[in-house]
Scaffold this active site. Structure first.
Site, PDB file in Angstrom:
ATOM      1  CG  ASN A 101      58.190  56.816  82.868  1.00 50.73           C
ATOM      2  OD1 ASN A 101      56.991  56.711  83.084  1.00 50.73           O
ATOM      3  ND2 ASN A 101      58.719  57.892  82.345  1.00 50.73           N
TER       4      ASN A 101
ATOM      5  CG  HIS B 129      67.125  51.730  87.871  1.00 50.20           C
ATOM      6  ND1 HIS B 129      66.129  52.559  88.309  1.00 50.20           N
ATOM      7  CD2 HIS B 129      67.892  52.475  87.028  1.00 50.20           C
ATOM      8  CE1 HIS B 129      66.266  53.752  87.751  1.00 50.20           C
ATOM      9  NE2 HIS B 129      67.337  53.717  86.979  1.00 50.20           N
TER      10      HIS B 129
END
Length: 236
Positions: A182, A212
């Site tokens: 996502n 991330h």
């Protein structure tokens, strides 16, 4: 007071419930019937437990999806067709271009939430300044990739050093790794799109965090953003 509807009653929904500001109340929760007794025990008569958002006869100020990509596909178009405001956490659902087009044509108001991603405002600004390349990298421990498609691409038990096991578009990543991608979809939708955003998925046996990393380049220049989260607490 604003009154919202939640789609979902799992970990994401509980995190939302715990953090709601006092001026916002939950009026409806859409969940499997097996969860309805727990919803009534938690909220009493203040919240209606539903099996479908279409069973609501009132108009929520916001419908917040915090369940899954499947829930977006199942309910999103119908919610928007009623003219309601739908906010989506499971942005990976929009890897399905047909679904994405249907949602945008359905009416109502669609908001894609940034979730674990910081820097989406920077991506939006970069688009105005000439955004050309966006690369998103996700680095996780072997345990965080278990139960996913990663097990078909790499032997997680034999990994001895950090390595990339998948590289492709955000659309491919969101389809193959629906529980983990996502963030990739959110970055893509806020930047150069699902097909142009490059995604690298990494396994790192030395890490205990989910990392991330976003690298953005364009006519404006470039920026690099890295976020780290404790793996056990991550909502993908």
């Amino acid at each position: 007071m604003k009154k919202i509807m939640l789609i979902g009653y799992g970990a994401m929904a509980q995190a939302v419930i715990e953090r709601l500001p006092p001026q916002v109340a939950i009026g409806w929760i859409v969940a499997r019937e097996s969860h309805h007794a727990a919803i009534r025990a938690q909220f009493g008569d203040a919240v209606d437990a539903l099996t479908s958002p279409l069973a609501c006869l009132d108009t929520p100020d916001l419908v917040l999806e915090c369940a899954s990509q499947q829930a977006v596909a199942q309910y999103g178009e119908a919610v928007l067709a009623r003219g309601w405001h739908l906010a989506v956490i499971s942005t990976g659902a929009l890897a399905d271009s047909t679904l994405e087009n249907r949602l945008h044509r359905a009416g109502g108001q669609l908001t894609l939430l940034s979730g674990a991603v910081a820097g989406i405002d920077g991506l939006a600004a970069a688009k105005e300044g000439g955004l050309e390349h966006v690369t998103y990298q996700s680095r996780k421990s072997p345990a965080s990739w278990r139960g996913s498609y990663a097990e078909q691409l790499i032997d997680l038990n034999a990994v001895s050093e950090a390595q990339v096991f998948f590289e492709g578009s955000a659309r491919e990543a969101a389809r193959l790794f629906p529980a983990n991608a996502n963030v990739a979809a959110t970055v893509a939708l806020g930047g150069v799109g699902m097909d142009e955003t490059r995604v690298q998925l990494m396994v790192d046996p030395a890490t205990q965090r989910n990392t991330h990393t976003i690298h953005v380049k364009g006519l404006f220049g470039e920026f690099h953003l890295e976020l780290q989260r404790v793996a056990a607490g991550e909502q993908p």
